[in-house]
Design a protein around this motif. Structure first.
Motif, mmCIF file in Angstrom:
data_model
loop_
_atom_site.group_PDB
_atom_site.id
_atom_site.type_symbol
_atom_site.label_atom_id
_atom_site.label_comp_id
_atom_site.label_asym_id
_atom_site.label_seq_id
_atom_site.Cartn_x
_atom_site.Cartn_y
_atom_site.Cartn_z
ATOM 1 N N LEU A 71 85.875 -32.668 140.028
ATOM 2 C CA LEU A 71 84.848 -33.278 139.180
ATOM 3 C C LEU A 71 83.540 -33.444 139.963
ATOM 4 C CD1 LEU A 71 84.715 -34.320 136.278
ATOM 5 C CD2 LEU A 71 85.201 -36.595 137.173
ATOM 6 N N TRP A 86 83.536 -27.215 132.594
ATOM 7 C CA TRP A 86 84.558 -28.178 132.193
ATOM 8 C C TRP A 86 85.989 -27.704 132.405
ATOM 9 C CZ3 TRP A 86 83.626 -33.054 130.993
ATOM 10 C CH2 TRP A 86 82.340 -33.406 130.605
ATOM 11 N N ALA A 87 86.208 -26.430 132.583
ATOM 12 C CA ALA A 87 87.566 -25.879 132.556
ATOM 13 C C ALA A 87 88.461 -26.462 133.653
ATOM 14 C CB ALA A 87 87.520 -24.364 132.665
ATOM 15 N N PRO A 89 88.141 -29.204 135.755
ATOM 16 C CA PRO A 89 88.455 -30.635 135.656
ATOM 17 C C PRO A 89 89.330 -30.971 134.444
ATOM 18 C CG PRO A 89 86.136 -30.352 136.124
ATOM 19 C CD PRO A 89 86.691 -28.992 135.834
ATOM 20 N N ALA A 90 89.149 -30.256 133.339
ATOM 21 C CA ALA A 90 89.976 -30.524 132.160
ATOM 22 C C ALA A 90 91.435 -30.146 132.402
ATOM 23 C CB ALA A 90 89.424 -29.761 130.955
ATOM 24 N N ILE A 91 91.659 -29.019 133.068
ATOM 25 C CA ILE A 91 93.036 -28.611 133.375
ATOM 26 C C ILE A 91 93.686 -29.595 134.332
ATOM 27 C CG2 ILE A 91 94.398 -26.830 134.539
ATOM 28 C CD1 ILE A 91 92.417 -24.782 133.387
ATOM 29 N N PHE A 93 92.897 -32.727 134.718
ATOM 30 C CA PHE A 93 93.121 -33.985 133.998
ATOM 31 C C PHE A 93 94.353 -33.898 133.107
ATOM 32 C CE2 PHE A 93 92.409 -36.829 130.359
ATOM 33 C CZ PHE A 93 92.341 -38.038 131.049
ATOM 34 N N ALA A 94 94.536 -32.778 132.432
ATOM 35 C CA ALA A 94 95.727 -32.603 131.593
ATOM 36 C C ALA A 94 96.991 -32.619 132.437
ATOM 37 C CB ALA A 94 95.618 -31.300 130.805
#
Length: 112
Positions: A71, A86-87, A89-91, A93-94
């Motif tokens: 991030l 965003w890809a 950090p989103a992965i 986070f998931a």
């Protein structure tokens, strides 16, 4: 020359294997499957405790560190290039959410 150095080490390893190995016998009736099942039933509670208190928190910590580092790197890239990615950090986070909630349902899936 090399053989003379390896031989004492090999002897010590062989001696340790002989000392620490034990023979496992089944019940007097010869029920090997029952002996294995009994051992698994005794050890499954300990395995669940270790996994819940050591393995999952270690995975959560590693994922949290990677998430916040990624991030921060994404923010610095945003400041440099003007586009936020965003890809990654989103992965992460998931994966972190999945790892945090995993102890609630994983033992039901595994049948323990």
């Amino acid at each position: 020359m090399k053989f003379k150095r390896i031989l004492p080490i090999l002897c010590v390893v062989l001696m340790l294997v002989c000392v620490f190995s034990t023979t496992a016998y089944a019940a007097p009736s010869g029920d090997v499957a029952g002996a294995i099942e009994g051992t698994w039933n005794d050890a499954s509670d300990q395995i669940k405790t270790v996994v819940n208190k050591v393995v999952f928190p270690a995975i959560d910590l590693i994922l949290a560190v990677f998430f916040f580092a990624k991030l921060a790197m994404a923010y610095f890239d945003y400041r440099k290039h003007g586009q936020f990615e965003w890809a990654a950090p989103a992965i992460l986070f998931a994966c972190l959410v999945f790892a945090l909630t995993c102890p609630l349902y994983i033992w039901g899936i595994l049948g323990m």
